[in-house]
Motif scaffolding. Structure first.
Motif, PDB file in Angstrom:
ATOM      1  N   ASP A  35       0.847  -1.190   0.000  1.00 56.76           N
ATOM      2  CA  ASP A  35       0.000   0.000   0.000  1.00 56.76           C
ATOM      3  C   ASP A  35       0.885   1.242   0.000  1.00 56.76           C
ATOM      4  N   SER A  36       0.276   2.407   0.169  1.00 51.90           N
ATOM      5  CA  SER A  36       1.035   3.659   0.102  1.00 51.90           C
ATOM      6  C   SER A  36       2.085   3.754   1.212  1.00 51.90           C
ATOM      7  N   ASP A  37       1.815   3.168   2.374  1.00 51.28           N
ATOM      8  CA  ASP A  37       2.798   3.196   3.468  1.00 51.28           C
ATOM      9  C   ASP A  37       4.063   2.444   3.086  1.00 51.28           C
ATOM     10  N   LYS A  38       3.895   1.281   2.436  1.00 50.36           N
ATOM     11  CA  LYS A  38       5.054   0.513   1.996  1.00 50.36           C
ATOM     12  C   LYS A  38       5.832   1.260   0.911  1.00 50.36           C
ATOM     13  N   LEU A  39       5.104   1.908   0.011  1.00 52.57           N
ATOM     14  CA  LEU A  39       5.765   2.695  -1.028  1.00 52.57           C
ATOM     15  C   LEU A  39       6.540   3.858  -0.420  1.00 52.57           C
ATOM     16  N   ASP A  40       5.930   4.542   0.532  1.00 55.90           N
ATOM     17  CA  ASP A  40       6.606   5.661   1.180  1.00 55.90           C
ATOM     18  C   ASP A  40       7.873   5.202   1.897  1.00 55.90           C
ATOM     19  N   GLN A  41       7.807   4.034   2.496  1.00 61.26           N
ATOM     20  CA  GLN A  41       8.984   3.494   3.175  1.00 61.26           C
ATOM     21  C   GLN A  41      10.115   3.245   2.170  1.00 61.26           C
ATOM     22  N   LEU A  42       9.766   2.677   1.013  1.00 61.99           N
ATOM     23  CA  LEU A  42      10.752   2.430  -0.032  1.00 61.99           C
ATOM     24  C   LEU A  42      11.341   3.739  -0.551  1.00 61.99           C
ATOM     25  N   TYR A  43      10.470   4.712  -0.833  1.00 62.37           N
ATOM     26  CA  TYR A  43      10.934   5.990  -1.369  1.00 62.37           C
ATOM     27  C   TYR A  43      11.813   6.737  -0.356  1.00 62.37           C
ATOM     28  N   ASP A  45      13.709   5.347   1.854  1.00 63.68           N
ATOM     29  CA  ASP A  45      15.010   4.673   1.814  1.00 63.68           C
ATOM     30  C   ASP A  45      15.851   5.209   0.656  1.00 63.68           C
ATOM     31  N   PHE A  46      15.225   5.396  -0.502  1.00 66.19           N
ATOM     32  CA  PHE A  46      15.942   5.939  -1.665  1.00 66.19           C
ATOM     33  C   PHE A  46      16.449   7.354  -1.373  1.00 66.19           C
ATOM     34  N   GLU A  47      15.590   8.185  -0.794  1.00 68.01           N
ATOM     35  CA  GLU A  47      15.981   9.564  -0.521  1.00 68.01           C
ATOM     36  C   GLU A  47      17.125   9.628   0.484  1.00 68.01           C
ATOM     37  N   ASP A  48      17.065   8.785   1.504  1.00 68.47           N
ATOM     38  CA  ASP A  48      18.137   8.765   2.506  1.00 68.47           C
ATOM     39  C   ASP A  48      19.463   8.346   1.880  1.00 68.47           C
ATOM     40  N   HIS A  49      19.393   7.464   0.878  1.00 65.49           N
ATOM     41  CA  HIS A  49      20.620   6.932   0.281  1.00 65.49           C
ATOM     42  C   HIS A  49      21.182   7.832  -0.820  1.00 65.49           C
ATOM     43  N   PHE A  50      20.302   8.382  -1.639  1.00 63.24           N
ATOM     44  CA  PHE A  50      20.762   9.086  -2.846  1.00 63.24           C
ATOM     45  C   PHE A  50      20.852  10.604  -2.694  1.00 63.24           C
ATOM     46  N   PHE A  51      20.453  11.165  -1.561  1.00 63.88           N
ATOM     47  CA  PHE A  51      20.464  12.613  -1.381  1.00 63.88           C
ATOM     48  C   PHE A  51      21.310  13.007  -0.178  1.00 63.88           C
ATOM     49  N   ASP A  52      22.079  14.072  -0.342  1.00 68.35           N
ATOM     50  CA  ASP A  52      22.827  14.686   0.751  1.00 68.35           C
ATOM     51  C   ASP A  52      22.360  16.129   0.881  1.00 68.35           C
ATOM     52  N   GLN A  84       7.775 -10.526  -5.757  1.00 73.35           N
ATOM     53  CA  GLN A  84       6.675  -9.902  -6.491  1.00 73.35           C
ATOM     54  C   GLN A  84       6.359  -8.499  -5.985  1.00 73.35           C
ATOM     55  N   GLN A  85       6.335  -8.311  -4.670  1.00 71.56           N
ATOM     56  CA  GLN A  85       5.919  -7.015  -4.122  1.00 71.56           C
ATOM     57  C   GLN A  85       6.873  -5.899  -4.555  1.00 71.56           C
ATOM     58  N   ARG A  86       8.189  -6.155  -4.456  1.00 75.33           N
ATOM     59  CA  ARG A  86       9.173  -5.140  -4.843  1.00 75.33           C
ATOM     60  C   ARG A  86       9.186  -4.914  -6.354  1.00 75.33           C
ATOM     61  N   ILE A  87       9.169  -6.016  -7.112  1.00 71.30           N
ATOM     62  CA  ILE A  87       9.196  -5.906  -8.571  1.00 71.30           C
ATOM     63  C   ILE A  87       8.006  -5.098  -9.076  1.00 71.30           C
ATOM     64  N   THR A  88       6.820  -5.439  -8.585  1.00 69.17           N
ATOM     65  CA  THR A  88       5.604  -4.746  -9.022  1.00 69.17           C
ATOM     66  C   THR A  88       5.643  -3.272  -8.647  1.00 69.17           C
ATOM     67  N   SER A  89       6.085  -2.972  -7.429  1.00 66.35           N
ATOM     68  CA  SER A  89       6.126  -1.578  -6.972  1.00 66.35           C
ATOM     69  C   SER A  89       7.104  -0.760  -7.796  1.00 66.35           C
ATOM     70  N   LEU A  90       8.236  -1.348  -8.169  1.00 63.56           N
ATOM     71  CA  LEU A  90       9.197  -0.640  -9.015  1.00 63.56           C
ATOM     72  C   LEU A  90       8.627  -0.396 -10.405  1.00 63.56           C
ATOM     73  N   LEU A  91       7.927  -1.378 -10.957  1.00 67.77           N
ATOM     74  CA  LEU A  91       7.339  -1.213 -12.288  1.00 67.77           C
ATOM     75  C   LEU A  91       6.268  -0.126 -12.293  1.00 67.77           C
ATOM     76  N   THR A 132       1.654  11.948  -6.102  1.00 74.12           N
ATOM     77  CA  THR A 132       2.556  12.365  -5.027  1.00 74.12           C
ATOM     78  C   THR A 132       3.791  13.052  -5.600  1.00 74.12           C
ATOM     79  N   SER A 133       4.407  13.872  -4.798  1.00 73.53           N
ATOM     80  CA  SER A 133       5.612  14.597  -5.227  1.00 73.53           C
ATOM     81  C   SER A 133       6.723  14.331  -4.222  1.00 73.53           C
ATOM     82  N   ARG A 134       7.819  13.739  -4.711  1.00 72.85           N
ATOM     83  CA  ARG A 134       8.966  13.456  -3.846  1.00 72.85           C
ATOM     84  C   ARG A 134      10.240  13.853  -4.585  1.00 72.85           C
ATOM     85  N   ARG A 135      11.310  14.033  -3.816  1.00 74.34           N
ATOM     86  CA  ARG A 135      12.578  14.468  -4.417  1.00 74.34           C
ATOM     87  C   ARG A 135      13.099  13.471  -5.443  1.00 74.34           C
TER      88      ARG A 135
END
Length: 478
Positions: A35-43, A45-52, A84-91, A132-135
């Protein structure tokens, strides 16, 4: 087909989605549930890793997304076993945000999500991501080029599911029913039509993860709570009961039956001096509904078809008794007497009712509900608090386990007699003031009884005549 059993390697996600062979989701996979909570958690993680300091870091290291498990069929096509959950969410993310060369537009993949649950979550998540709008949105192509999977490919189905049974999708713990579904659908290998039918039915019945409660609180307890050696369920015990202890027959399409109330040829006979004994056959259903399947709760379970039909039967019985509320007198009893009552008692009440229904159908169902409550109520009145072990105490402390008695009895009246003899006689003689404060659980149970038996208007404030009230109710509602 590759003769090597297992291939393991790392792969950039962008290259993973360019696999040129057919990639599919097998029918036994559970639905897409992120759901959106899982997506937000993934996003996040990306922001913490790829942004300074809120600025995209071009020199950020590769980001590891865990392992993906694929099963390679004999024709070289691949099935997603785990991931499946990660693959689908990325697609979905790629499709919603990527303005150039979306992976799904390259005609490499053709995933088919057959579950209605998957379809609903796909649509909901796409709308959420699109709005949604994210960095990370402006850098999604660059981020995808730095995401990494460990890819495991095996052409051994047994090895594939050994991996599957020992791993969880990221952030979503697999429940026992997820394992049971995949295990028994595997038994139908080569019968895709049956796999699809049972997978769809399973997902429909498992709305809100209902089947977890059915297996935990009804089916496992009903089968395992025998004698006096009693414990509560846990994941491995459930899997042992409904996987390892199920039976494999040579003919998967034929399910063995055992004697019980739902497959009895006759339930009565007459004797006359002219004809002798005349057996009256029961009505024969040639197209049986799920609640009438001729299974017994404690019978041996056959792998594959037998397991799924067994599950459908007790899902249907639960729905009839507690959702559809097909029997008005019983429904009034349950809704009134068990309003605000301990979770442990309510769970056991439902289990015992289903166990009784399985043996006697609806014959004297409300009567049994009354006598069952007479037993449970004696403990409710005696104890200030009800804990998990209270139910086990009720079953263990008597000469015989109530569930065993129901299974062995030939007539409902024999069950009632057993309950009346074991119930604590002095419990209901307690005065109202001995039951704690007015808002306490024992006083609430007292009030439920006075409401059900319509004694409040007569100034009654104790339960010392409850057995007489039950007998009166039974006589007046025949």
């Amino acid at each position: 087909m590759n003769t090597q059993s297992i291939q393991v390697g790392t792969c950039l996600v962008k290259d993973f989605f360019k696999i040129k062979v057919s990639v599919s989701l097998p029918d036994y996979q559970r639905p897409y549930v992120w759901d959106s909570d899982k997506l937000d958690q993934l996003y996040q993680d990306f922001e913490d890793h790829f942004f300074d300091n809120n600025i995209y870091n071009n020199n950020a290291a590769l980001y590891y997304l865990g392992s993906v498990l694929l099963f390679e069929n004999e024709d070289g096509t691949l099935e997603i076993i785990d991931g499946q959950q990660r693959i689908t969410s990325l697609l979905i993310t790629d499709y919603a945000w990527n303005t150039e060369e979306k992976f799904l537009q390259q005609n490499q993949w053709n995933l088919e999500y057959k579950s209605l649950i998957s379809s609903a979550n796909l649509e909901q998540n796409y709308k959420y991501i699109k709005s949604t709008s994210r960095r990370i949105k402006e850098h999604i192509q660059e981020i995808f080029s730095k995401l990494v999977f460990t890819v495991i490919i095996t052409n051994s189905e047994d090895e594939a599911f050994t991996f599957f049974d020992s791993q969880n999708s990221r952030g979503v713990t697999l429940s026992p029913v997820d394992f049971l579904k995949s295990y028994h659908l595997r038994e139908l290998k080569g019968k895709e039509n049956l796999q699809e039918i049972f997978a769809r039915k399973w997902d429909s019945n498992n709305t809100g993860q209902f089947l977890n409660d059915l297996f935990n609180l009804v089916l496992w307890r009903g089968r395992q709570w025998r004698g006096k050696n009693l414990n509560y369920e846990f994941k491995d015990a459930i899997l042992d009961t409904f996987q390892k202890q199920t039976i494999k027959e040579k003919d998967q399409d034929t399910v063995n039956l055992y004697p019980n109330a739902f497959n009895t040829l006759s339930s009565s006979l007459t004797f006359c001096d002219m004809q002798g004994v005349v057996v009256k056959p029961n009505y024969l259903n040639l197209q049986t509904k799920a609640d009438q399947y001729p299974f017994a709760l404690r019978q041996p379970i056959q792998k594959g078809v037998g397991f799924f039909l067994y599950t459908e039967k007790y899902y249907a019985i639960y729905q009839i008794l507690f959702v559809e509320k097909r029997y008005p007198h019983f429904t009034y009893l349950y809704d009134t007497l068990y309003k605000g009552v301990s979770y442990y008692f309510r769970s056991f009440f439902r289990l015992a009712i289903i166990f009784y229904y399985d043996k006697f159908k609806d014959d004297k169902l409300t009567d049994f509900g009354l006598w069952l409550d007479y037993l449970l109520g004696s403990y409710r009145i005696e104890q200030k608090s009800i804990v998990a072990q209270t139910v086990l105490k009720i079953l263990k402390d008597k000469d015989q386990n109530l569930l065993d008695v129901i299974e062995m009895c030939y007539r409902p009246e024999d069950v009632f007699t057993f309950i009346k003899h074991i119930t604590l006689k002095d419990s209901y003689s307690k005065r109202a003031k001995e039951l704690g404060g007015e808002n306490g659980v024992r006083r609430r149970y007292l009030q439920n009884n006075l409401d059900f038996f319509h004694k409040q208007t007569k100034g009654v404030k104790e339960l010392n005549n409850k057995k007489n009230w039950i007998n009166e109710y039974i006589i007046n509602n025949k």
